[in-house]
Design a protein around this motif. Sequence first.
Motif, PDB file in Angstrom:
ATOM      1  N   ARG A 255     -57.243 -50.616  32.650  1.00 28.97           N
ATOM      2  CA  ARG A 255     -57.790 -50.743  34.005  1.00 28.97           C
ATOM      3  C   ARG A 255     -57.252 -52.044  34.601  1.00 28.97           C
ATOM      4  N   ILE A 256     -56.554 -51.932  35.738  1.00 28.18           N
ATOM      5  CA  ILE A 256     -55.887 -53.080  36.340  1.00 28.18           C
ATOM      6  C   ILE A 256     -56.534 -53.404  37.683  1.00 28.18           C
ATOM      7  N   VAL A 257     -56.982 -54.649  37.839  1.00 33.34           N
ATOM      8  CA  VAL A 257     -57.476 -55.099  39.140  1.00 33.34           C
ATOM      9  C   VAL A 257     -56.286 -55.475  40.017  1.00 33.34           C
ATOM     10  N   CYS A 258     -56.265 -54.929  41.228  1.00 35.52           N
ATOM     11  CA  CYS A 258     -55.186 -55.246  42.162  1.00 35.52           C
ATOM     12  C   CYS A 258     -55.764 -55.826  43.439  1.00 35.52           C
ATOM     13  N   VAL A 259     -55.807 -57.153  43.495  1.00 34.42           N
ATOM     14  CA  VAL A 259     -56.171 -57.842  44.732  1.00 34.42           C
ATOM     15  C   VAL A 259     -54.925 -58.433  45.373  1.00 34.42           C
ATOM     16  N   LEU A 260     -53.833 -58.552  44.591  1.00 38.20           N
ATOM     17  CA  LEU A 260     -52.550 -58.953  45.154  1.00 38.20           C
ATOM     18  C   LEU A 260     -52.073 -57.853  46.102  1.00 38.20           C
ATOM     19  N   PRO A 261     -51.461 -58.203  47.224  1.00 41.37           N
ATOM     20  CA  PRO A 261     -51.055 -57.168  48.195  1.00 41.37           C
ATOM     21  C   PRO A 261     -49.901 -56.312  47.690  1.00 41.37           C
ATOM     22  N   LEU A 262     -50.034 -55.002  47.843  1.00 40.06           N
ATOM     23  CA  LEU A 262     -49.021 -54.072  47.347  1.00 40.06           C
ATOM     24  C   LEU A 262     -47.723 -54.131  48.140  1.00 40.06           C
ATOM     25  N   PHE A 263     -47.739 -54.753  49.333  1.00 37.75           N
ATOM     26  CA  PHE A 263     -46.488 -54.895  50.066  1.00 37.75           C
ATOM     27  C   PHE A 263     -45.622 -55.999  49.475  1.00 37.75           C
ATOM     28  N   HIS A 264     -46.174 -56.781  48.550  1.00 36.58           N
ATOM     29  CA  HIS A 264     -45.410 -57.823  47.869  1.00 36.58           C
ATOM     30  C   HIS A 264     -44.850 -57.249  46.572  1.00 36.58           C
ATOM     31  N   VAL A 265     -43.651 -57.691  46.199  1.00 32.65           N
ATOM     32  CA  VAL A 265     -42.956 -57.091  45.063  1.00 32.65           C
ATOM     33  C   VAL A 265     -43.708 -57.268  43.738  1.00 32.65           C
ATOM     34  N   PHE A 266     -44.459 -58.352  43.580  1.00 34.68           N
ATOM     35  CA  PHE A 266     -45.204 -58.585  42.343  1.00 34.68           C
ATOM     36  C   PHE A 266     -46.177 -57.435  42.106  1.00 34.68           C
ATOM     37  N   ALA A 267     -47.037 -57.177  43.095  1.00 38.66           N
ATOM     38  CA  ALA A 267     -48.030 -56.112  42.931  1.00 38.66           C
ATOM     39  C   ALA A 267     -47.381 -54.740  42.947  1.00 38.66           C
ATOM     40  N   MET A 268     -46.336 -54.568  43.760  1.00 40.13           N
ATOM     41  CA  MET A 268     -45.678 -53.265  43.849  1.00 40.13           C
ATOM     42  C   MET A 268     -45.169 -52.810  42.482  1.00 40.13           C
ATOM     43  N   THR A 269     -44.427 -53.699  41.808  1.00 41.90           N
ATOM     44  CA  THR A 269     -43.838 -53.310  40.525  1.00 41.90           C
ATOM     45  C   THR A 269     -44.789 -53.521  39.354  1.00 41.90           C
ATOM     46  N   ALA A 270     -45.339 -54.742  39.243  1.00 43.01           N
ATOM     47  CA  ALA A 270     -46.088 -55.111  38.046  1.00 43.01           C
ATOM     48  C   ALA A 270     -47.498 -54.545  38.017  1.00 43.01           C
ATOM     49  N   VAL A 271     -48.002 -54.061  39.154  1.00 45.71           N
ATOM     50  CA  VAL A 271     -49.336 -53.452  39.171  1.00 45.71           C
ATOM     51  C   VAL A 271     -49.232 -51.954  39.460  1.00 45.71           C
ATOM     52  N   MET A 272     -48.717 -51.605  40.658  1.00 43.07           N
ATOM     53  CA  MET A 272     -48.701 -50.192  41.042  1.00 43.07           C
ATOM     54  C   MET A 272     -47.738 -49.367  40.197  1.00 43.07           C
ATOM     55  N   ASP A 273     -46.446 -49.702  40.221  1.00 48.27           N
ATOM     56  CA  ASP A 273     -45.482 -48.895  39.472  1.00 48.27           C
ATOM     57  C   ASP A 273     -45.758 -48.934  37.972  1.00 48.27           C
ATOM     58  N   PHE A 274     -46.068 -50.119  37.460  1.00 44.80           N
ATOM     59  CA  PHE A 274     -46.376 -50.246  36.037  1.00 44.80           C
ATOM     60  C   PHE A 274     -47.655 -49.481  35.695  1.00 44.80           C
ATOM     61  N   GLY A 275     -48.659 -49.609  36.567  1.00 45.15           N
ATOM     62  CA  GLY A 275     -49.921 -48.903  36.333  1.00 45.15           C
ATOM     63  C   GLY A 275     -49.741 -47.400  36.300  1.00 45.15           C
ATOM     64  N   VAL A 276     -48.929 -46.869  37.206  1.00 45.31           N
ATOM     65  CA  VAL A 276     -48.652 -45.432  37.213  1.00 45.31           C
ATOM     66  C   VAL A 276     -47.912 -45.035  35.937  1.00 45.31           C
TER      67      VAL A 276
END
Length: 563
Positions: A255-276
């Motif tokens: 379970r990953i908390v994502c408060v970092l904005p997904l329009f930024h590359v950090f959250a896009m790759t390391a949270v969203m894409d990685f989480g998927v």
Amino acid sequence: MIQAATETAALAATLAEPADPLAFTATPCPLGALLDTAARDYPDRPAIDFLGRGLIWREVARQADAAAAGLQAIGVGKGVCVGLCLPNTPYAVIMYFAVLKAGGTVVNFNPLYTERELANQVADSGTRIMVTLDIALIHDKIAKLAREGRFDHVIVCSMADALPPMKSLLFRAFKSKTLATVSNEAPYLRFARLIGGAATPRPVAIDPEQDVAVLQYTGGTTGVPKAAMLTHANITANIQQVLATNTMIERGAERIVCVLPLFHVFAMTAVMDFGVAIGAEIILLPRLDMKQLMATIARKRPTMLPGVPTLFAAICNAAGTGQDFSFIRFCMSGGAPMSLEGMERFRHLSGSPILEGYGLSETSVVTTTPPDRVKIGSVGRALPGTIIEIRDPEPPHAILPQGARGEICVRGPQVMRGYFNRPDEAAKTFIDGALRTGDIGYLDEEGYLFIVDRIKDLILCGGYNVYPRVIEEAAYQHPAVQEAIAIGIPDEYRGQAPKLFVTLRKDVSATEAEILAFLNSHLNRIEIPKAVEIRETLPKTMVGKLSKKELVAEEAAKAAQRR
């Protein structure tokens, strides 16, 4: 190699096979295959939690497919740029994968950009289709650009529809003034209508190595906004690299908390894409609200917490006595250097060490990460398949020996294809095929990377190089200092001199003279700040990183007035 969309699920399944770090070879695949695989392997497991409303993987994939078909119906295909101007909501995830499945290219937009900044990025990227939210603060800026004829289509998502039923009713009743008046005429198209047609998109032949998945805007090393072209292969390779270094990840259970904005590359790759890719539940928060964040952590008990140093500091400050954080197993920090003192505070609170990595937009984000152990002050070792070179900054042709400080240059499958429509900038950014990062650092005898500072932040004091990070690290050792930024200011005698700006911890006092006296015993004579200034707050970027540019501009204006 070109892989038909109908075959991508099998290719994406290779992500489940552990890689040998010593013989790492990335397996390129279309990014849309990640969502197909998550829906196949974890159809009924939680995928997204948004303020209490949950979606399972099967439903996320269904909506993404329907949205992709809707996008194709309005002309999205290979090479078509679709802008996402969205805060963290389920729409950000669904529309990201919908664009990719339709064959298009995602262009991430910061929802808090000014109209001028949005207009510049729209023109530079050639974006003619924009996806946004019906919140007036965001929508109305897009609507103004639409009236100027900049878009063929504007897809508007409903905030109320994304909320749990009771919160949706309350939002409509008490937050109606925050909603925009959305036209029903062209070029506007409601999200509900977009997904109301065909259930599945037409298959698109994606060449992972060549087709650009995302245009990620960055200031790069020159400060001029430009779009890093990240291919499907760049981003999927980066996910595979990270997975190869994390053997304790439990697929379908994190379970990953994502408060970092997904329009930024950090959250896009390391949270969203990685989480998927690992079938994790992605816990989305629309913005940083500490009360909401702390309540969400207590409610959802996340196992992974990615953030920037200021976020971890804020959590430490907000944590109540005896609050349990033991369920957090992985903490990842990036975007800015993290002080040793900050790491220790969070480790004492949660029992979980913070893994500090290094990367940038041009490397899809991750370049280094700590392997089996953390070295204090280091951002870890190069990911599998990645080569780090330390080069003489000027000229950058010579590779320096181990231990020498120089510009960090990177080679690897995650390195961007170049800058969109900026071959001149790309030529400046690559040297002998390696990406110049603009950061100064060194490698130790075990290959651990240590970041010294940004080249552009270097302070030149009477012919000596002074690194702001050294001053900031010393300041963090003072028990009263919460945040610290060091910059160079004009100095008649030395050309430049350091100046330190700090904020203080709650209920702790210190004077500027006391902090300066403390620094006298922790820095050499050249590094001692000319002045220390205590402030209530320090400027931050949208991701929450401390930002120097506002202070640099402020001090330059003061110097100009004194002339």
